[in-house]
Design a protein around this motif. Structure first.
Motif, PDB file in Angstrom:
ATOM      1  N   ILE A   1     -54.047   5.275-122.889  1.00  0.00           N
ATOM      2  CA  ILE A   1     -52.907   5.144-121.972  1.00  0.00           C
ATOM      3  C   ILE A   1     -53.380   4.717-120.589  1.00  0.00           C
ATOM      4  CG2 ILE A   1     -51.131   6.457-120.732  1.00  0.00           C
ATOM      5  CD1 ILE A   1     -50.713   8.091-123.276  1.00  0.00           C
ATOM      6  N   ILE A   2     -54.492   5.290-120.133  1.00  0.00           N
ATOM      7  CA  ILE A   2     -55.042   4.912-118.821  1.00  0.00           C
ATOM      8  C   ILE A   2     -55.399   3.424-118.815  1.00  0.00           C
ATOM      9  CG2 ILE A   2     -57.029   5.188-117.282  1.00  0.00           C
ATOM     10  CD1 ILE A   2     -57.066   8.151-118.085  1.00  0.00           C
ATOM     11  N   ALA A   3     -56.054   2.956-119.869  1.00  0.00           N
ATOM     12  CA  ALA A   3     -56.463   1.549-119.935  1.00  0.00           C
ATOM     13  C   ALA A   3     -55.251   0.627-119.924  1.00  0.00           C
ATOM     14  CB  ALA A   3     -57.310   1.311-121.175  1.00  0.00           C
ATOM     15  N   TRP A   4     -54.254   0.934-120.743  1.00  0.00           N
ATOM     16  CA  TRP A   4     -53.069   0.073-120.783  1.00  0.00           C
ATOM     17  C   TRP A   4     -52.283   0.125-119.484  1.00  0.00           C
ATOM     18  CZ3 TRP A   4     -52.558  -3.833-123.693  1.00  0.00           C
ATOM     19  CH2 TRP A   4     -53.078  -3.863-124.979  1.00  0.00           C
ATOM     20  N   THR A   5     -52.316   1.253-118.801  1.00  0.00           N
ATOM     21  CA  THR A   5     -51.649   1.355-117.494  1.00  0.00           C
ATOM     22  C   THR A   5     -52.325   0.444-116.475  1.00  0.00           C
ATOM     23  OG1 THR A   5     -50.983   3.648-117.931  1.00  0.00           O
ATOM     24  CG2 THR A   5     -50.992   2.920-115.627  1.00  0.00           C
ATOM     25  N   VAL A   6     -53.660   0.447-116.460  1.00  0.00           N
ATOM     26  CA  VAL A   6     -54.397  -0.417-115.534  1.00  0.00           C
ATOM     27  C   VAL A   6     -54.095  -1.882-115.831  1.00  0.00           C
ATOM     28  CG1 VAL A   6     -56.697  -1.190-114.835  1.00  0.00           C
ATOM     29  CG2 VAL A   6     -56.235   1.252-115.123  1.00  0.00           C
ATOM     30  N   LEU A   7     -54.128  -2.269-117.097  1.00  0.00           N
ATOM     31  CA  LEU A   7     -53.869  -3.656-117.469  1.00  0.00           C
ATOM     32  C   LEU A   7     -52.442  -4.071-117.099  1.00  0.00           C
ATOM     33  CD1 LEU A   7     -55.629  -3.728-120.957  1.00  0.00           C
ATOM     34  CD2 LEU A   7     -56.371  -4.917-118.885  1.00  0.00           C
ATOM     35  N   THR A   8     -51.505  -3.194-117.279  1.00  0.00           N
ATOM     36  CA  THR A   8     -50.114  -3.497-116.917  1.00  0.00           C
ATOM     37  C   THR A   8     -49.968  -3.673-115.417  1.00  0.00           C
ATOM     38  OG1 THR A   8     -49.316  -2.241-118.836  1.00  0.00           O
ATOM     39  CG2 THR A   8     -47.729  -2.689-117.073  1.00  0.00           C
ATOM     40  N   LEU A   9     -50.590  -2.803-114.652  1.00  0.00           N
ATOM     41  CA  LEU A   9     -50.518  -2.908-113.192  1.00  0.00           C
ATOM     42  C   LEU A   9     -51.152  -4.204-112.696  1.00  0.00           C
ATOM     43  CD1 LEU A   9     -51.370   0.771-112.142  1.00  0.00           C
ATOM     44  CD2 LEU A   9     -49.142  -0.376-111.978  1.00  0.00           C
ATOM     45  N   VAL A  10     -52.265  -4.601-113.309  1.00  0.00           N
ATOM     46  CA  VAL A  10     -52.920  -5.857-112.925  1.00  0.00           C
ATOM     47  C   VAL A  10     -51.988  -7.039-113.185  1.00  0.00           C
ATOM     48  CG1 VAL A  10     -54.802  -7.455-113.507  1.00  0.00           C
ATOM     49  CG2 VAL A  10     -55.282  -5.018-113.190  1.00  0.00           C
ATOM     50  N   ALA A  11     -51.343  -7.054-114.348  1.00  0.00           N
ATOM     51  CA  ALA A  11     -50.431  -8.148-114.690  1.00  0.00           C
ATOM     52  C   ALA A  11     -49.235  -8.185-113.750  1.00  0.00           C
ATOM     53  CB  ALA A  11     -49.971  -8.009-116.138  1.00  0.00           C
ATOM     54  N   ILE A  12     -48.669  -7.025-113.442  1.00  0.00           N
ATOM     55  CA  ILE A  12     -47.522  -6.965-112.522  1.00  0.00           C
ATOM     56  C   ILE A  12     -47.936  -7.438-111.131  1.00  0.00           C
ATOM     57  CG2 ILE A  12     -45.937  -5.397-111.333  1.00  0.00           C
ATOM     58  CD1 ILE A  12     -45.869  -3.724-113.914  1.00  0.00           C
ATOM     59  N   ALA A  13     -49.112  -7.024-110.689  1.00  0.00           N
ATOM     60  CA  ALA A  13     -49.588  -7.421-109.362  1.00  0.00           C
ATOM     61  C   ALA A  13     -49.791  -8.924-109.282  1.00  0.00           C
ATOM     62  CB  ALA A  13     -50.892  -6.692-109.032  1.00  0.00           C
ATOM     63  N   PHE A  14     -50.308  -9.521-110.358  1.00  0.00           N
ATOM     64  CA  PHE A  14     -50.477 -10.978-110.359  1.00  0.00           C
ATOM     65  C   PHE A  14     -49.124 -11.668-110.218  1.00  0.00           C
ATOM     66  CE2 PHE A  14     -50.608 -15.088-112.521  1.00  0.00           C
ATOM     67  CZ  PHE A  14     -51.651 -15.693-111.844  1.00  0.00           C
TER      68      PHE A  14
END
Length: 478
Positions: A438-451
């Motif tokens: 869950i932590i990993a997918w949260t980080v990846l989601t935040l990176v995509a949203i930030a982009f």
């Protein structure tokens, strides 16, 4: 009738690689010719490249390889269709903006592939490879540097290509891989001198391997262990070092010292011949001294340039750079291009480097004080060393630089911190614990949203004053 041509059925892994590359390519070429003027340091590099075509003498503040490449792009750009609204004579001749930017965009689109190749050569893990590629493709600094006629993206391209070739040589042992690696690493330094940091990283890893294996464990033991293959997870830490010893001191001196020195010298020849006063061996050394003196004369204060920033501020992106800013229209829409990283990606990447360094330090402390040789399971310890050494080689030399430095100087070290983050995220995703995934997918989601959120200032898309202000989170970003 039977079909003679078998259907191509790419695997999900292959399809993902192609998708990331196509995404990187499209987003770099999208509206590439906008802003019919010279953006930021295009006033130097595009102008210098045009001077080659015009036969004008000029003094470059850096080695000339990027000028050659931009000049090549200009020459080939004459054969492309031209939008009359994207043509100017600011380089000294009538050219389209697209003509001197397209090669940068194409080169920049390969960066995710190169860093992904390094990730795979190090780990043999597809997940780490795809994560590395995806994260780089979602970064803003690599994107912005790819869309204008600047030189940093060429430096990164040749540096990563050279390192990938050396790592490939360590796995397959082909001499041509090592030779081309040395040439490519020299090309990185032929764009800017700080490009030689990629070569320094190779030197340090080679020296560490020889010191550790020969002087601590003995030559005879090395000869036995050098035959051990890496397992599927790259966990054979000793083998990582023994592979470096396949590059003997003679091979090292010939292909990683002499060949880069010759390559660097040869690359200068066209520039020296086109600038007659330097067309001699004495002229070659004179222009090296003048370049060194030029950079020493550059001061370090807001009076020199408003976007000067010290090296330690790059770790949190305290001072990104506005490459372009324009208000237009009755609604006061803002067109802004900021040379800034994806903030979420950069902050997590810096944290990943801190975690790797902290893990290594704690393991050494445990070994020294508590005699716990396996107190911490460090995944891919050889890979960790590679990342840390190259990150340090590309960052720490800036501590001794007195001239004004900029956030884009962090570009080379930043790539290795992204690799560190990908390694950690892959470990979390492979974990049996649901909370880790869950932590990993949260980080990846935040990176995509930030982009997505900051893409208007990466791509120069119109923003309302309020929209622009919301993206400038800190006063120092403006």
């Amino acid at each position: 009738m039977l079909n003679r041509f078998p259907k191509l059925r790419p695997t999900p892994y292959q399809a993902s690689i192609v998708a990331i590359f196509v995404f990187s390519l499209v987003i770099r070429f999208w509206n590439l010719g906008q802003f019919n003027e010279l953006v930021f340091d295009e006033v130097y590099y595009a102008k210098f490249a045009s001077d080659y075509w015009l036969g004008n003498d000029f003094f470059p503040s850096h080695p000339p390889l990027s000028h050659y490449l931009i000049a090549l792009a200009m020459g080939l750009g004459q054969f492309f269709p031209v939008n009359p609204e994207q043509v100017n004579d600011l380089t000294g001749a009538v050219r389209s903006t697209w003509s001197y930017r397209w090669l940068n965009a194409l080169t920049g689109a390969t960066i995710p592939l190169l860093l992904g190749a390094i990730a795979y050569l190090l780990t043999q893990r597809r997940l780490v490879t795809l994560l590395t590629m995806g994260l780089v493709a979602l970064d803003g600094l690599f994107l912005v540097e790819s869309r204008y006629a600047l030189n940093n993206i060429y430096l990164v391209f040749f540096g990563l290509l050279g390192q990938a070739l050396v790592l490939w040589h360590l796995r397959q042992g082909k001499l041509w891989q090592l030779i081309l690696g040395g040439i490519s690493l020299a090309c990185a330094g032929s764009v800017k001198w700080n490009g030689f940091a990629f070569l320094l990283g190779i030197y340090l890893l080679w020296a560490i391997a020889w010191f550790r294996t020969v002087f601590r464990q003995g030559w005879a033991e090395q000869q036995v262990n050098s035959l051990e293959p890496l397992d599927g997870n790259g966990q054979n830490n000793h083998d990582f070092f023994s592979r470096w010893l396949t590059i003997s001191p003679f091979k090292f001196a010939l292909w990683l010292v002499l060949i880069p020195a010759i390559t660097y010298s040869v690359i200068w020849i066209p520039h020296l011949l086109m600038n007659g006063e330097y067309a001699s061996l004495e002229g070659f050394w004179r222009i090296q001294r003048q370049t060194w003196q030029y950079h020493r004369r550059v001061g370090n204060s807001p009076d020199i340039h408003p976007y000067c920033s010290p090296w330690y501020s790059w770790l949190v992106m305290a001072r990104p750079i506005a490459y372009f800013y324009q208000k237009s229209g009755k609604f006061g829409l803002i067109y802004d291009v900021h040379a800034m990283a994806n903030p979420i990606l950069l902050w997590f990447s810096t944290g990943a480097m801190g975690l790797l360094l902290g893990t290594i330090a704690w393991q050494k402390i445990s070994q020294f004080f508590f005699n716990r040789t396996n107190s911490i399971n460090v995944p891919l310890r050889g890979v960790t060393l590679y990342i840390v050494v190259n990150y340090a080689a590309n960052l720490l030399p800036w501590l001794g630089i007195s001239r004004c430095t900029f956030f884009y100087h962090y570009l080379t070290a930043y790539g290795f911190s992204i690799l560190a983050l990908a390694l950690i995220l892959a470990t979390l995703l492979d974990s049996p614990q649901r909370s880790h995934r869950i932590i990993a997918w949260t980080v990846l989601t935040l990176v995509a949203i930030a982009f997505w959120y900051w893409s208007p200032v990466f791509l120069g898309m119109p923003l309302t004053p309020k929209g622009f202000a919301l993206r400038m989170l800190f006063p120092s970003w403006i």
